[in-house]
Design a protein around this motif. Structure first.
Motif, PDB file in Angstrom:
ATOM      1  N   PRO A 208       0.786  -1.230   0.000  1.00  0.00           N
ATOM      2  CA  PRO A 208       0.000   0.000   0.000  1.00  0.00           C
ATOM      3  C   PRO A 208       0.820   1.284   0.000  1.00  0.00           C
ATOM      4  O   PRO A 208       0.259   2.360  -0.195  1.00  0.00           O
ATOM      5  CB  PRO A 208      -0.814  -0.120   1.296  1.00  0.00           C
ATOM      6  N   LEU A 209       2.125   1.177   0.223  1.00  0.00           N
ATOM      7  CA  LEU A 209       2.923   2.393   0.349  1.00  0.00           C
ATOM      8  C   LEU A 209       4.284   2.163  -0.294  1.00  0.00           C
ATOM      9  O   LEU A 209       5.005   1.229   0.074  1.00  0.00           O
ATOM     10  CB  LEU A 209       3.068   2.755   1.827  1.00  0.00           C
ATOM     11  N   VAL A 210       4.626   3.003  -1.253  1.00  0.00           N
ATOM     12  CA  VAL A 210       5.914   2.918  -1.947  1.00  0.00           C
ATOM     13  C   VAL A 210       6.555   4.300  -1.918  1.00  0.00           C
ATOM     14  O   VAL A 210       6.048   5.239  -2.533  1.00  0.00           O
ATOM     15  CB  VAL A 210       5.747   2.446  -3.401  1.00  0.00           C
ATOM     16  N   ASP A 211       7.649   4.425  -1.185  1.00  0.00           N
ATOM     17  CA  ASP A 211       8.403   5.675  -1.132  1.00  0.00           C
ATOM     18  C   ASP A 211       9.484   5.592  -2.202  1.00  0.00           C
ATOM     19  O   ASP A 211      10.556   5.020  -1.981  1.00  0.00           O
ATOM     20  CB  ASP A 211       9.015   5.866   0.261  1.00  0.00           C
ATOM     21  N   GLU A 212       9.202   6.146  -3.363  1.00  0.00           N
ATOM     22  CA  GLU A 212      10.099   5.996  -4.508  1.00  0.00           C
ATOM     23  C   GLU A 212      11.427   6.715  -4.278  1.00  0.00           C
ATOM     24  O   GLU A 212      12.477   6.244  -4.739  1.00  0.00           O
ATOM     25  CB  GLU A 212       9.410   6.520  -5.759  1.00  0.00           C
ATOM     26  N   GLU A 213      11.416   7.840  -3.612  1.00  0.00           N
ATOM     27  CA  GLU A 213      12.646   8.595  -3.365  1.00  0.00           C
ATOM     28  C   GLU A 213      13.566   7.872  -2.395  1.00  0.00           C
ATOM     29  O   GLU A 213      14.777   7.771  -2.622  1.00  0.00           O
ATOM     30  CB  GLU A 213      12.302   9.982  -2.832  1.00  0.00           C
ATOM     31  N   ARG A 214      12.995   7.353  -1.338  1.00  0.00           N
ATOM     32  CA  ARG A 214      13.793   6.657  -0.322  1.00  0.00           C
ATOM     33  C   ARG A 214      14.082   5.214  -0.713  1.00  0.00           C
ATOM     34  O   ARG A 214      14.976   4.584  -0.142  1.00  0.00           O
ATOM     35  CB  ARG A 214      13.045   6.673   1.021  1.00  0.00           C
ATOM     36  N   GLY A 215      13.299   4.665  -1.638  1.00  0.00           N
ATOM     37  CA  GLY A 215      13.492   3.274  -2.038  1.00  0.00           C
ATOM     38  C   GLY A 215      12.893   2.299  -1.047  1.00  0.00           C
ATOM     39  O   GLY A 215      13.425   1.204  -0.855  1.00  0.00           O
ATOM     40  N   ILE A 216      11.772   2.663  -0.417  1.00  0.00           N
ATOM     41  CA  ILE A 216      11.142   1.828   0.614  1.00  0.00           C
ATOM     42  C   ILE A 216       9.764   1.377   0.155  1.00  0.00           C
ATOM     43  O   ILE A 216       8.954   2.185  -0.301  1.00  0.00           O
ATOM     44  CB  ILE A 216      11.026   2.584   1.949  1.00  0.00           C
ATOM     45  N   VAL A 217       9.504   0.084   0.289  1.00  0.00           N
ATOM     46  CA  VAL A 217       8.191  -0.502   0.033  1.00  0.00           C
ATOM     47  C   VAL A 217       7.652  -1.040   1.349  1.00  0.00           C
ATOM     48  O   VAL A 217       8.341  -1.798   2.044  1.00  0.00           O
ATOM     49  CB  VAL A 217       8.265  -1.649  -0.990  1.00  0.00           C
ATOM     50  N   LEU A 218       6.429  -0.638   1.705  1.00  0.00           N
ATOM     51  CA  LEU A 218       5.744  -1.224   2.860  1.00  0.00           C
ATOM     52  C   LEU A 218       4.781  -2.286   2.361  1.00  0.00           C
ATOM     53  O   LEU A 218       3.963  -2.020   1.469  1.00  0.00           O
ATOM     54  CB  LEU A 218       4.978  -0.163   3.641  1.00  0.00           C
ATOM     55  N   ALA A 219       4.872  -3.484   2.921  1.00  0.00           N
ATOM     56  CA  ALA A 219       4.005  -4.592   2.531  1.00  0.00           C
ATOM     57  C   ALA A 219       3.278  -5.132   3.750  1.00  0.00           C
ATOM     58  O   ALA A 219       3.785  -5.083   4.879  1.00  0.00           O
ATOM     59  CB  ALA A 219       4.823  -5.709   1.883  1.00  0.00           C
ATOM     60  N   HIS A 220       2.077  -5.651   3.504  1.00  0.00           N
ATOM     61  CA  HIS A 220       1.317  -6.375   4.521  1.00  0.00           C
ATOM     62  C   HIS A 220       0.917  -7.725   3.937  1.00  0.00           C
ATOM     63  O   HIS A 220       0.766  -7.871   2.720  1.00  0.00           O
ATOM     64  CB  HIS A 220       0.056  -5.612   4.926  1.00  0.00           C
ATOM     65  N   GLY A 221       0.728  -8.701   4.808  1.00  0.00           N
ATOM     66  CA  GLY A 221       0.287 -10.013   4.356  1.00  0.00           C
ATOM     67  C   GLY A 221       0.223 -10.999   5.504  1.00  0.00           C
ATOM     68  O   GLY A 221       0.365 -10.626   6.683  1.00  0.00           O
ATOM     69  N   PHE A 222      -0.003 -12.260   5.153  1.00  0.00           N
ATOM     70  CA  PHE A 222      -0.119 -13.345   6.121  1.00  0.00           C
ATOM     71  C   PHE A 222       0.766 -14.512   5.698  1.00  0.00           C
ATOM     72  O   PHE A 222       0.825 -14.838   4.503  1.00  0.00           O
ATOM     73  CB  PHE A 222      -1.560 -13.856   6.209  1.00  0.00           C
ATOM     74  N   ILE A 223       1.414 -15.141   6.667  1.00  0.00           N
ATOM     75  CA  ILE A 223       2.137 -16.390   6.424  1.00  0.00           C
ATOM     76  C   ILE A 223       1.384 -17.507   7.135  1.00  0.00           C
ATOM     77  O   ILE A 223       1.243 -17.477   8.363  1.00  0.00           O
ATOM     78  CB  ILE A 223       3.584 -16.341   6.933  1.00  0.00           C
ATOM     79  N   ASP A 224       0.899 -18.474   6.372  1.00  0.00           N
ATOM     80  CA  ASP A 224       0.177 -19.618   6.934  1.00  0.00           C
ATOM     81  C   ASP A 224       1.109 -20.816   7.052  1.00  0.00           C
ATOM     82  O   ASP A 224       1.908 -21.101   6.146  1.00  0.00           O
ATOM     83  CB  ASP A 224      -1.002 -20.008   6.034  1.00  0.00           C
ATOM     84  N   HIS A 225       0.986 -21.515   8.171  1.00  0.00           N
ATOM     85  CA  HIS A 225       1.710 -22.773   8.391  1.00  0.00           C
ATOM     86  C   HIS A 225       0.679 -23.844   8.740  1.00  0.00           C
ATOM     87  O   HIS A 225      -0.002 -23.703   9.758  1.00  0.00           O
ATOM     88  CB  HIS A 225       2.705 -22.649   9.545  1.00  0.00           C
ATOM     89  N   CYS A 226       0.557 -24.872   7.929  1.00  0.00           N
ATOM     90  CA  CYS A 226      -0.411 -25.921   8.263  1.00  0.00           C
ATOM     91  C   CYS A 226       0.102 -26.798   9.398  1.00  0.00           C
ATOM     92  O   CYS A 226      -0.681 -27.456  10.077  1.00  0.00           O
ATOM     93  CB  CYS A 226      -0.749 -26.754   7.027  1.00  0.00           C
TER      94      CYS A 226
END
Length: 284
Positions: A208-226
């Motif tokens: 949802p957030l990409v700081d192109e000048e700083r080179g930073i990507v913010l990501a969200h998500g889930f890691i599932d382990h069965c």
């Protein structure tokens, strides 16, 4: 909005939080607010229990979409917790989205040892050789592709000096820790070994957030382990026991510093949530 305006909204929000006064935030009429993947009314949750913000702070902004982000800590009774905040701001300077991740170790299903929170100059500096927004997202998603059912194949590009910090614990190139056999290795070396084979699925990926000048990507998500995987073989032929042996899910907020077309630094905050829990932001 420009960077300065977005930072001003963020600072106003943080000041209101420190004072436990959600009414001081310029909320939009349709604003949405979540804490640890659950929608709450502004003023509930940490707004009632915060004592103060910690000293560690990293801020970044996406001037194209009106996003602004914060990595720091929040101090509540009995503990200091890693804290990620994402805001989305409209053209009127109102907060339309507020998403928090607070890693309260006393509630966590995974407590990493000796968390420390410190400023990393590499994250505060502008990218020396920036790449396109689309490439930044591709490299970040490639990290998740590499992590999901990790078999040793690399789907992104790592800088030789890449480091990762998780919940305040440096989990790469850390020669003082023996939390896991891989903590002394670099980012790419860990993944090339296939150590994270027990990560079955990385779903609900959002950038949802990409700081192109700083080179930073913010990501969200889930890691599932069965939890079904028992022993498995690494790419070097060694057999190891799976780290997670129960149905389990992490909800994460993670930033990737992209420079020269490579991942240079990773900062992740994640918590345990109910198995297969969905996101209130996109339903995945």
């Amino acid at each position: 909005m420009n960077r300065e305006a977005l930072y001003a909204v963020l600072e106003s929000y943080l000041a209101a939080l420190a004072c436990k006064d959600a009414s001081a935030v310029p909320w939009a009429s349709d604003a949405r607010h979540s804490e640890n993947n659950v929608m709450l009314e502004p003023g509930d949750g940490v707004w009632q229990t915060i004592e103060r913000l910690g000293d560690y702070r990293l801020i970044f902004a996406d001037t194209r979409t009106g996003g602004v982000g914060y990595f720091g800590t929040v101090i509540e009774p009995r503990e200091e917790s890693a804290f990620t905040l994402r805001l989305k701001v409209n053209d009127a300077g109102e907060v339309t989205e507020s998403e928090m991740v607070i890693v309260r170790n006393s509630d966590s299903g995974l407590v990493l040892p000796n968390p420390r929170f410190w400023t990393k100059p590499i994250l505060e500096a502008d990218a020396e050789a920036p790449v396109s927004r689309e490439e930044m997202i591709r490299l970040s998603n490639g990290y998740f592709e590499t992590l999901e059912l990790n078999d040793g194949e690399i789907h992104t590009r790592f800088h030789p000096d890449c480091d990762r910090v998780e919940n305040g614990f440096q989990s790469t190139n850390n020669h003082e820790a023996d939390f896991m056999p891989t903590t002394r290795m670099g980012c790419e070396e860990q993944f090339a070994l296939g150590w994270y084979r027990y990560d079955d699925r990385l779903r609900g990926r959002r950038f949802p957030l990409v700081d192109e000048e700083r080179g930073i990507v913010l990501a969200h998500g889930f890691i599932d382990h069965c939890g079904a995987l028992d022993r498995y073989q690494l790419t070097n032929g060694e057999w190891v026991d799976s780290f997670i042996r129960r149905p389990h899910t992490f909800y994460l907020a993670e930033i990737f510093k992209i420079d020269h077309g490579m991942i240079r630094q990773i900062e992740a905050n994640f918590i345990t949530v109910p198995y297969h829990m969905k996101s209130p932001w996109d339903g995945q």
